[in-house]
Design a protein around this motif. Structure first.
Motif, PDB file in Angstrom:
ATOM      1  N   VAL A  29       0.770  21.511  -0.121  1.00  0.00           N
ATOM      2  CA  VAL A  29       1.259  20.227   0.407  1.00  0.00           C
ATOM      3  C   VAL A  29       0.106  19.382   0.976  1.00  0.00           C
ATOM      4  N   GLY A  30      -1.113  19.794   0.661  1.00  0.00           N
ATOM      5  CA  GLY A  30      -2.278  19.047   1.126  1.00  0.00           C
ATOM      6  C   GLY A  30      -2.521  19.186   2.616  1.00  0.00           C
ATOM      7  N   ASN A  31      -1.930  20.199   3.233  1.00  0.00           N
ATOM      8  CA  ASN A  31      -2.154  20.422   4.668  1.00  0.00           C
ATOM      9  C   ASN A  31      -3.235  21.500   4.817  1.00  0.00           C
ATOM     10  N   ARG A  32      -3.535  21.930   6.035  1.00  0.00           N
ATOM     11  CA  ARG A  32      -4.583  22.935   6.210  1.00  0.00           C
ATOM     12  C   ARG A  32      -4.160  23.985   7.218  1.00  0.00           C
ATOM     13  N   ARG A  33      -4.705  25.169   7.013  1.00  0.00           N
ATOM     14  CA  ARG A  33      -4.458  26.281   7.940  1.00  0.00           C
ATOM     15  C   ARG A  33      -5.441  26.147   9.094  1.00  0.00           C
ATOM     16  N   ARG A  34      -4.944  26.418  10.305  1.00  0.00           N
ATOM     17  CA  ARG A  34      -5.845  26.385  11.466  1.00  0.00           C
ATOM     18  C   ARG A  34      -5.563  27.596  12.321  1.00  0.00           C
ATOM     19  N   ILE A  35      -6.628  28.276  12.713  1.00  0.00           N
ATOM     20  CA  ILE A  35      -6.460  29.329  13.709  1.00  0.00           C
ATOM     21  C   ILE A  35      -6.869  28.688  15.027  1.00  0.00           C
ATOM     22  N   VAL A  36      -5.907  28.587  15.920  1.00  0.00           N
ATOM     23  CA  VAL A  36      -6.151  27.895  17.189  1.00  0.00           C
ATOM     24  C   VAL A  36      -6.393  28.935  18.268  1.00  0.00           C
ATOM     25  N   LEU A  37      -7.419  28.718  19.070  1.00  0.00           N
ATOM     26  CA  LEU A  37      -7.690  29.685  20.140  1.00  0.00           C
ATOM     27  C   LEU A  37      -7.061  29.221  21.451  1.00  0.00           C
ATOM     28  N   GLY A  67      13.642  25.819  -6.852  1.00  0.00           N
ATOM     29  CA  GLY A  67      12.991  25.683  -8.158  1.00  0.00           C
ATOM     30  C   GLY A  67      13.462  24.450  -8.907  1.00  0.00           C
ATOM     31  N   ILE A  68      13.868  23.414  -8.148  1.00  0.00           N
ATOM     32  CA  ILE A  68      14.334  22.166  -8.778  1.00  0.00           C
ATOM     33  C   ILE A  68      13.161  21.179  -8.827  1.00  0.00           C
ATOM     34  N   ASP A  69      12.967  20.574  -9.979  1.00  0.00           N
ATOM     35  CA  ASP A  69      11.844  19.650 -10.141  1.00  0.00           C
ATOM     36  C   ASP A  69      12.217  18.270  -9.594  1.00  0.00           C
ATOM     37  N   THR A  70      11.399  17.785  -8.661  1.00  0.00           N
ATOM     38  CA  THR A  70      11.631  16.446  -8.105  1.00  0.00           C
ATOM     39  C   THR A  70      10.602  15.450  -8.656  1.00  0.00           C
ATOM     40  N   GLY A  71       9.652  15.953  -9.396  1.00  0.00           N
ATOM     41  CA  GLY A  71       8.614  15.085  -9.961  1.00  0.00           C
ATOM     42  C   GLY A  71       7.535  14.719  -8.946  1.00  0.00           C
ATOM     43  N   ILE A  72       7.613  15.287  -7.747  1.00  0.00           N
ATOM     44  CA  ILE A  72       6.659  14.902  -6.692  1.00  0.00           C
ATOM     45  C   ILE A  72       5.386  15.750  -6.772  1.00  0.00           C
ATOM     46  N   LYS A  73       4.245  15.060  -6.650  1.00  0.00           N
ATOM     47  CA  LYS A  73       2.952  15.764  -6.588  1.00  0.00           C
ATOM     48  C   LYS A  73       2.787  16.231  -5.148  1.00  0.00           C
ATOM     49  N   THR A  74       3.207  17.463  -4.903  1.00  0.00           N
ATOM     50  CA  THR A  74       3.355  17.919  -3.517  1.00  0.00           C
ATOM     51  C   THR A  74       2.023  17.962  -2.756  1.00  0.00           C
ATOM     52  N   GLU A  75       0.942  18.132  -3.482  1.00  0.00           N
ATOM     53  CA  GLU A  75      -0.360  18.223  -2.793  1.00  0.00           C
ATOM     54  C   GLU A  75      -0.742  16.898  -2.127  1.00  0.00           C
ATOM     55  N   MET A  76       0.014  15.825  -2.422  1.00  0.00           N
ATOM     56  CA  MET A  76      -0.289  14.533  -1.790  1.00  0.00           C
ATOM     57  C   MET A  76       0.583  14.264  -0.559  1.00  0.00           C
ATOM     58  N   LEU A  77       1.478  15.199  -0.228  1.00  0.00           N
ATOM     59  CA  LEU A  77       2.468  14.926   0.823  1.00  0.00           C
ATOM     60  C   LEU A  77       1.846  14.658   2.195  1.00  0.00           C
ATOM     61  N   THR A  78       0.852  15.449   2.573  1.00  0.00           N
ATOM     62  CA  THR A  78       0.287  15.285   3.925  1.00  0.00           C
ATOM     63  C   THR A  78      -0.440  13.942   4.041  1.00  0.00           C
ATOM     64  N   ALA A 118       0.842  -1.216   0.000  1.00  0.00           N
ATOM     65  CA  ALA A 118       0.000   0.000   0.000  1.00  0.00           C
ATOM     66  C   ALA A 118       0.872   1.259   0.000  1.00  0.00           C
ATOM     67  N   ILE A 119       1.951   1.243   0.767  1.00  0.00           N
ATOM     68  CA  ILE A 119       2.845   2.416   0.810  1.00  0.00           C
ATOM     69  C   ILE A 119       3.562   2.574  -0.533  1.00  0.00           C
ATOM     70  N   ALA A 120       4.018   1.453  -1.102  1.00  0.00           N
ATOM     71  CA  ALA A 120       4.716   1.528  -2.401  1.00  0.00           C
ATOM     72  C   ALA A 120       3.805   2.131  -3.461  1.00  0.00           C
ATOM     73  N   GLU A 121       2.540   1.706  -3.454  1.00  0.00           N
ATOM     74  CA  GLU A 121       1.603   2.242  -4.463  1.00  0.00           C
ATOM     75  C   GLU A 121       1.457   3.751  -4.321  1.00  0.00           C
ATOM     76  N   LYS A 122       1.381   4.210  -3.077  1.00  0.00           N
ATOM     77  CA  LYS A 122       1.229   5.664  -2.845  1.00  0.00           C
ATOM     78  C   LYS A 122       2.504   6.410  -3.249  1.00  0.00           C
ATOM     79  N   LEU A 123       3.655   5.793  -2.947  1.00  0.00           N
ATOM     80  CA  LEU A 123       4.927   6.448  -3.297  1.00  0.00           C
ATOM     81  C   LEU A 123       5.038   6.605  -4.811  1.00  0.00           C
ATOM     82  N   SER A 124       4.606   5.583  -5.511  1.00  0.00           N
ATOM     83  CA  SER A 124       4.667   5.648  -6.978  1.00  0.00           C
ATOM     84  C   SER A 124       3.697   6.720  -7.470  1.00  0.00           C
ATOM     85  N   GLU A 125       2.504   6.725  -6.886  1.00  0.00           N
ATOM     86  CA  GLU A 125       1.487   7.708  -7.293  1.00  0.00           C
ATOM     87  C   GLU A 125       1.969   9.147  -7.061  1.00  0.00           C
ATOM     88  N   ILE A 126       2.677   9.344  -5.960  1.00  0.00           N
ATOM     89  CA  ILE A 126       3.129  10.708  -5.637  1.00  0.00           C
ATOM     90  C   ILE A 126       4.290  11.139  -6.548  1.00  0.00           C
TER      91      ILE A 126
END
Ligand code: KIV
Ligand code: ZN
Length: 397
Positions: free
Chosen positions: A327-335, A264-275, A49-57
């Protein structure tokens, strides 16, 4: 990728004189060095499962494991190699015929073979002379090449090896047919300048691509990997969440985002999948990611202090280096006790309570005080708390 950071004048000017590569390969070793994290043992299904995700990213290579280590390991590697993933599948082997044979039997596309070269390893672990080590690595590489398999050769503990001997070992590896050489900073003793120096020195003699494998014993794994790229390395070994032996390896998410957004170096990674990838690996390995982990941590884009929350609400980049969505993360305002009026107003508005209409300015002041008093007790103020406080105060009037 153009970004706010990358277009910054100071950074741009500092990188101008560098002869940076356009692309860097990401060689992911989460399933090998990452799995050597104390307490981590992945089942074949989890590894797949991890290998499949790594390839996808979009990683360039996956080191799927160390075939000689167990039957389960071989089963996982064979399966991963048979999936037809869109990246190179590699197996690790010592420079030992038995290891190489079982790796070949797993049908991997490349073999990462290694032997230690440092005086400490020569004397206390291998009990071999410098000449014997070179003879062994040459034989192993030639043997793998006879099978038509790509070879990446590592001189284990390279960074604590005498430079001239290290060069000799790598030159012999290349002459024997190694397609790439990898430079492991096995116990993470490098600093960025030493890494730059070492890679520049090796580049004088080595004409195949150079890769680096940096451990994080002093917390410099990512910085050292990047310094290596500045000096001409074309591949970086990484692990998701920085997993690996002891303090781990250079983290994939931090390395990729630095190379991508700052250089500005291309790594080929789909960064929005990182999180998502980080969460998946954390789930399967059972290793929790610390909240303040760069890029993928729960707090990487969280803001509590009044000044920061105010800034972020006016323009997110005031206190964020990049948009979390990248990077597929989210902003949070914490009180909490550090919160200011702007953040609390914004949170109230999110739950449908408008200051000036739903609550008066006086009521708002009371809400602020009560939120801060929860924060003062060291507690997190949740949305439910805010809702309850607002309801309580409005009910009274
Ligand atoms: O850190 C290291 O030296 C390794 C080798 C197997 C390359 O992981
Ligand atoms: Zn390692």
């Amino acid at each position: 990728m153009e970004s706010y950071v990358y277009s910054n004048e100071i950074i741009k000017n500092s990188l101008k004189a560098m002869n940076l590569p356009k692309n860097v390969r990401i060689f992911d070793t989460t399933l090998r060095d990452g799995e050597q994290t104390p307490g981590v043992s992945l089942t074949p299904d989890e590894k797949i499962a991890i290998a499949e995700k790594l390839s996808e990213i979009g990683v360039s290579a996956i080191e799927a494991g160390f075939p000689v280590s167990s039957e389960g390991e071989r089963e996982s590697i064979k399966k991963i190699a048979s999936l037809g993933l869109d990246c190179e599948i590699c197996g690790l082997s010592r420079a030992v015929k038995k290891d190489i044979d079982v790796a070949i039997d797993c049908d991997v596309q490349s073999i990462h073979t290694f032997i230690a070269t440092s005086p400490l390893h020569r004397e206390y672990k291998l009990k071999m002379s410098k000449e014997q080590i070179i003879e062994t690595l040459v034989k192993s590489i030639e043997y793998i090449k006879e099978h038509g398999i790509t070879v990446e050769f590592s001189a284990e503990d390279a960074t604590r090896t005498e430079l001239e001997y290290l060069k000799e070992a790598y030159k012999n590896a290349v002459d024997a047919g190694a397609d790439r050489i990898n430079v492991p900073d096995t116990v993470g003793v490098m600093v960025p300048n030493s890494m730059k120096y070492l890679i520049s020195e090796l580049k004088k003699d080595i004409k195949v691509p150079i890769s680096v494998h940096c451990h994080n014993d002093f917390g410099l794994g990512v910085s050292n990997s990047i310094a290596a790229v500045e000096a001409g390395a074309l591949q970086v070994h990484c692990t998701v969440n920085g997993l690996g032996e002891r303090a781990g390896n250079a983290s994939l998410e931090e390395t990729v985002m630095s190379l991508d957004m700052i250089y500005g170096i291309d790594t080929g990674i789909k960064t929005e999948m990182l999180t998502k990838l980080s969460k998946l690996v954390s789930h399967y390995t059972g290793i929790k990611t610390q909240p303040n982990k760069a890029i993928v941590g729960e707090n990487s884009f969280a803001h509590e202090s009044g000044i920061h929350a105010h800034g972020v609400l006016a323009h997110a980049l005031t206190y964020e280096p990049i948009d979390p969505e990248i990077v597929g993360n989210r902003r949070r305002i914490v009180l909490g006790k550090h919160s200011g009026a702007h953040a609390i107003k914004s949170k109230l508005s999110e739950i449908g309570v408008e200051v000036g209409t739903s609550v008066s300015n006086e009521q708002f002041s009371e809400i602020v005080e009560r939120i801060k008093s929860i924060g003062d007790k060291g507690k997190i103020v949740t949305d439910a708390d805010v809702m309850a406080i607002a309801e309580d105060i409005t009910k009274r009037t």
